[in-house]
Design an enzyme around this catalytic site. Structure first.
Site, mmCIF file in Angstrom:
data_model
loop_
_atom_site.group_PDB
_atom_site.id
_atom_site.type_symbol
_atom_site.label_atom_id
_atom_site.label_comp_id
_atom_site.label_asym_id
_atom_site.label_seq_id
_atom_site.Cartn_x
_atom_site.Cartn_y
_atom_site.Cartn_z
ATOM 1 N N THR A 171 0.821 -1.219 0.000
ATOM 2 C CA THR A 171 0.000 0.000 0.000
ATOM 3 C C THR A 171 0.853 1.267 0.000
ATOM 4 O O THR A 171 1.994 1.251 0.492
ATOM 5 C CB THR A 171 -0.900 -0.007 1.255
ATOM 6 N N ASP A 172 0.267 2.352 -0.477
ATOM 7 C CA ASP A 172 0.975 3.643 -0.422
ATOM 8 C C ASP A 172 1.036 4.192 1.007
ATOM 9 O O ASP A 172 1.791 5.125 1.285
ATOM 10 C CB ASP A 172 0.301 4.665 -1.359
ATOM 11 N N GLU A 173 0.257 3.598 1.927
ATOM 12 C CA GLU A 173 0.213 4.140 3.289
ATOM 13 C C GLU A 173 1.543 3.969 4.019
ATOM 14 O O GLU A 173 1.793 4.609 5.031
ATOM 15 C CB GLU A 173 -0.927 3.499 4.093
ATOM 16 N N TYR A 210 -1.951 -0.497 10.910
ATOM 17 C CA TYR A 210 -2.055 -1.169 9.597
ATOM 18 C C TYR A 210 -0.853 -0.839 8.726
ATOM 19 O O TYR A 210 -0.171 -1.734 8.213
ATOM 20 C CB TYR A 210 -3.352 -0.732 8.887
ATOM 21 N N LYS A 223 2.238 -3.240 7.252
ATOM 22 C CA LYS A 223 2.545 -3.417 5.819
ATOM 23 C C LYS A 223 3.975 -2.952 5.524
ATOM 24 O O LYS A 223 4.681 -3.563 4.719
ATOM 25 C CB LYS A 223 1.548 -2.640 4.949
ATOM 26 N N ASN A 239 -12.410 13.517 0.674
ATOM 27 C CA ASN A 239 -13.459 12.554 1.057
ATOM 28 C C ASN A 239 -14.864 13.137 0.896
ATOM 29 O O ASN A 239 -15.785 12.456 0.438
ATOM 30 C CB ASN A 239 -13.272 12.114 2.514
HETATM 31 P P1 NAD Z 1 -9.583 -7.425 1.866
HETATM 32 O O1 NAD Z 1 -9.624 -7.139 3.324
HETATM 33 O O2 NAD Z 1 -10.780 -7.181 1.032
HETATM 34 O O3 NAD Z 1 -9.181 -8.964 1.631
HETATM 35 C C1 NAD Z 1 -8.181 -9.591 2.389
HETATM 36 C C2 NAD Z 1 -8.312 -11.092 2.145
HETATM 37 O O4 NAD Z 1 -7.296 -11.748 2.923
HETATM 38 C C3 NAD Z 1 -9.646 -11.676 2.578
HETATM 39 O O5 NAD Z 1 -10.151 -12.540 1.589
HETATM 40 C C4 NAD Z 1 -9.313 -12.426 3.861
HETATM 41 O O6 NAD Z 1 -10.164 -13.553 4.084
HETATM 42 C C5 NAD Z 1 -7.880 -12.840 3.604
HETATM 43 N N1 NAD Z 1 -7.128 -13.080 4.848
HETATM 44 C C6 NAD Z 1 -7.063 -12.268 5.926
HETATM 45 N N2 NAD Z 1 -6.305 -12.826 6.883
HETATM 46 C C7 NAD Z 1 -5.862 -14.004 6.386
HETATM 47 C C8 NAD Z 1 -5.036 -15.039 6.897
HETATM 48 N N3 NAD Z 1 -4.508 -14.955 8.138
HETATM 49 N N4 NAD Z 1 -4.765 -16.108 6.120
HETATM 50 C C9 NAD Z 1 -5.303 -16.203 4.874
HETATM 51 N N5 NAD Z 1 -6.116 -15.272 4.344
HETATM 52 C C10 NAD Z 1 -6.394 -14.183 5.088
HETATM 53 O O7 NAD Z 1 -8.320 -6.613 1.314
HETATM 54 P P2 NAD Z 1 -8.100 -5.903 -0.087
HETATM 55 O O8 NAD Z 1 -8.630 -4.527 -0.003
HETATM 56 O O9 NAD Z 1 -8.539 -6.801 -1.163
HETATM 57 O O10 NAD Z 1 -6.516 -5.804 -0.083
HETATM 58 C C11 NAD Z 1 -5.719 -6.863 -0.571
HETATM 59 C C12 NAD Z 1 -4.248 -6.495 -0.394
HETATM 60 O O11 NAD Z 1 -3.969 -5.293 -1.094
HETATM 61 C C13 NAD Z 1 -3.858 -6.261 1.052
HETATM 62 O O12 NAD Z 1 -2.562 -6.793 1.241
HETATM 63 C C14 NAD Z 1 -3.834 -4.739 1.182
HETATM 64 O O13 NAD Z 1 -2.891 -4.326 2.154
HETATM 65 C C15 NAD Z 1 -3.405 -4.329 -0.207
HETATM 66 N N6 NAD Z 1 -3.898 -3.015 -0.660
HETATM 67 C C16 NAD Z 1 -5.231 -2.679 -0.578
HETATM 68 C C17 NAD Z 1 -5.654 -1.444 -1.061
HETATM 69 C C18 NAD Z 1 -7.098 -1.031 -1.023
HETATM 70 O O14 NAD Z 1 -7.423 0.104 -1.374
HETATM 71 N N7 NAD Z 1 -8.021 -1.890 -0.649
HETATM 72 C C19 NAD Z 1 -4.722 -0.552 -1.614
HETATM 73 C C20 NAD Z 1 -3.383 -0.939 -1.680
HETATM 74 C C21 NAD Z 1 -2.983 -2.167 -1.205
HETATM 75 O O1 TDX Z 2 -16.791 5.932 7.612
HETATM 76 C C1 TDX Z 2 -15.790 6.464 7.112
HETATM 77 N N1 TDX Z 2 -15.702 7.824 7.011
HETATM 78 C C2 TDX Z 2 -14.620 8.479 6.514
HETATM 79 O O2 TDX Z 2 -14.591 9.723 6.456
HETATM 80 C C3 TDX Z 2 -14.668 5.686 6.616
HETATM 81 C C4 TDX Z 2 -14.692 4.195 6.704
HETATM 82 C C5 TDX Z 2 -13.580 6.359 6.112
HETATM 83 N N2 TDX Z 2 -13.537 7.711 6.070
HETATM 84 C C6 TDX Z 2 -12.342 8.389 5.512
HETATM 85 C C7 TDX Z 2 -11.015 7.914 6.053
HETATM 86 C C8 TDX Z 2 -10.085 8.064 4.872
HETATM 87 O O3 TDX Z 2 -9.568 9.390 4.811
HETATM 88 O O4 TDX Z 2 -12.313 8.058 4.115
HETATM 89 C C9 TDX Z 2 -10.975 7.833 3.661
HETATM 90 C C10 TDX Z 2 -10.874 6.426 3.085
HETATM 91 O O5 TDX Z 2 -10.992 5.540 4.178
HETATM 92 P P1 TDX Z 2 -10.906 3.945 3.986
HETATM 93 O O6 TDX Z 2 -11.865 3.534 2.935
HETATM 94 O O7 TDX Z 2 -10.985 3.322 5.329
HETATM 95 O O8 TDX Z 2 -9.436 3.783 3.332
HETATM 96 P P2 TDX Z 2 -7.986 4.229 3.844
HETATM 97 O O9 TDX Z 2 -7.949 4.401 5.293
HETATM 98 O O10 TDX Z 2 -7.561 5.401 2.992
HETATM 99 O O11 TDX Z 2 -7.127 2.916 3.452
HETATM 100 C C11 TDX Z 2 -7.379 2.243 2.202
HETATM 101 O O12 TDX Z 2 -6.435 2.551 1.226
HETATM 102 C C12 TDX Z 2 -5.155 1.989 1.330
HETATM 103 C C13 TDX Z 2 -7.462 0.733 2.398
HETATM 104 O O13 TDX Z 2 -8.357 0.447 3.440
HETATM 105 C C14 TDX Z 2 -6.123 0.130 2.668
HETATM 106 O O14 TDX Z 2 -6.206 -1.283 2.753
HETATM 107 C C15 TDX Z 2 -5.206 0.499 1.570
HETATM 108 O O15 TDX Z 2 -3.942 0.009 1.825
#
Ligand code: NAD
Ligand code: TDX
Length: 350
Positions: free
Chosen positions: A131-133, A156, A160, A255
């Protein structure tokens, strides 16, 4: 037959990636290993579940013995590792699971790859999806580059960052062929409604308050999930060992603008009077340590591998809203039971 392990393939990004890979590479077996936590859902993959080059294995990446046994059984050629605890608010409430899954789980996979590949790395690859975080928070100016120093600020992002460092350490120390990508916020179908966009869509649907943290002025860089999946495929195939690639949408939004846009689109798609849903916007207590702004400089992946986002934000957003409104059953199922308890705990006193 080449065999690739995809971890977390039942989650949001993982399911879009697995679908793409299984259809694109019929001669490669893709094994989706997923614990099916609250975020994992096999309903995301019903269309490909019977493909001959797809298998699902339920299990925990934290369980070292199980991981070694799975590698032993399949003798994987590659790993694309997405399994993670992924929600920042949950990491603030309860960091330990993030340490276990995101750090210990990643180390278990690295050790298994190292053990079974026995220093013979020809044709092998370990890909960590990150992630970019990890780069921390930006002010008004600048973007994250691959060379930006790590500065994670939530449990988190710290977990990562830690797993990124371990993946790189296994490359430098043991020669493991690794690649890492750091991506900005994804949106699209099948995202669990704890994240901003599906949570707001679900609440608008039920005419519930729309919780906006702080002033709503925090900025995220949004990318359509299928564009991320295509970037992962490209990096896995063409990326250079030991390298990191930033992936982003070049699409920064506050947001509050995201929430207002959702209100407008849903009012129109549901035939509600204009302005109806915006009345539900409620400013609530800010997230602890809330990162102000994320923005990605994706020049490297564009110049070296030729990737750029294909889906325009307006089109992606319309498609995303339409998907949630057409898939009410999916949304109802994932927002019943434990989700209600989660929502109550997270939002009751905000
Ligand atoms: P998600 O939470 O939707 O899915 C995570 C998956 O991992 C789920 O299917 C869950 O069952 C599985 N999992 C969790 N713990 C586990 C364990 N101990 N063993 C096996 N499986 C397990 O997440 P996502 O949003 O699809 O993100 C996927 C990846 O991409 C993550 O590594 C996240 O850090 C990264 N990522 C997400 C975003 C985003 O915006 N969602 C952005 C950048 C990077
Ligand atoms: O109820 C809400 N109200 C609100 O204002 C929620 C859930 C979020 N927010 C804000 C927080 C953040 O500034 O919205 C923005 C986006 O929040 P999230 O959807 O929780 O994402 P973020 O915290 O930015 O992280 C996401 O992007 C990077 C993913 O959850 C991560 O897994 C990924 O790595």
């Amino acid at each position: 037959m080449k065999k690739i392990l995809v971890t977390g393939g039942a989650g949001f990004i993982g399911s879009h990636l697995v679908r793409l890979l299984v259809k694109k590479y019929p001669d490669t077996l893709f094994v989706n290993l997923d614990l099916l936590t609250y975020a994992g859902n096999l309903a995301n993959l019903t269309d490909i579940q019977d493909y001959p080059n797809y298998e699902f294995v339920k299990g925990d990446i934290v369980d070292e013995e199980f991981i070694m046994a799975t590698f032993d059984a399949y003798q994987f050629d590659g790993v694309i590792h997405l399994a993670a605890e992924s929600h920042v608010d949950r990491s603030i409430a309860s960091p330990k699971e993030f340490i276990m899954t995101n750090i210990v789980g990643t180390v278990n996979l690295l050790n298994a790859a190292r053990f079974y590949w026995k220093d013979k790395y020809e044709g092998k690859r370990f890909y960590h999806v990150s992630t970019d975080e990890v780069y921390g928070s930006l002010g008004d100016e600048g973007k994250f580059m691959e060379t930006t120093p790590y500065d994670p600020r939530s449990p988190y992002s710290a977990s990562k960052a830690s797993s990124d460092h371990l993946v790189r350490a296994y490359h430098h120390t043991y020669g493991l062929p690794v690649v890492i990508s750091n991506c900005s916020n994804n949106y699209g179908p099948n995202q669990f409604p704890e994240k901003l966009i599906p949570l707001i869509i679900n609440n608008i649907r039920h005419s519930k308050p729309l919780p906006v943290y702080g002033q709503g002025t925090n900025i995220r860089d949004w990318l359509y999930v299928e564009d991320h999946a295509k970037a992962i495929d490209l990096i896995y195939e063409k990326g250079v060992d030991g390298e990191t690639y930033n992936i982003g949408g070049n699409n920064e939004r506050q947001n509050i603008d995201i929430v207002k846009t959702l209100c407008r689109i849903i009012d129109r798609q549901l035939g509600r009077p204009e302005g109806e849903s915006e009345k539900l916007i409620t400013y609530v207590k800010d997230r602890a340590g809330h990162d102000l702004r994320y923005a990605i400089d994706a020049t490297k992946i564009y110049e070296n591998l030729g990737w750029q986002p294909e889906v325009q934000f307006n089109d992606g957003f319309e498609k995303t809203v339409a998907w949630y409104l057409e898939n009410e059953k999916w949304l109802d199922e994932v927002t019943s039971g434990n989700y209600l308890k989660y929502y109550e705990k997270m939002y009751r006193d905000r």
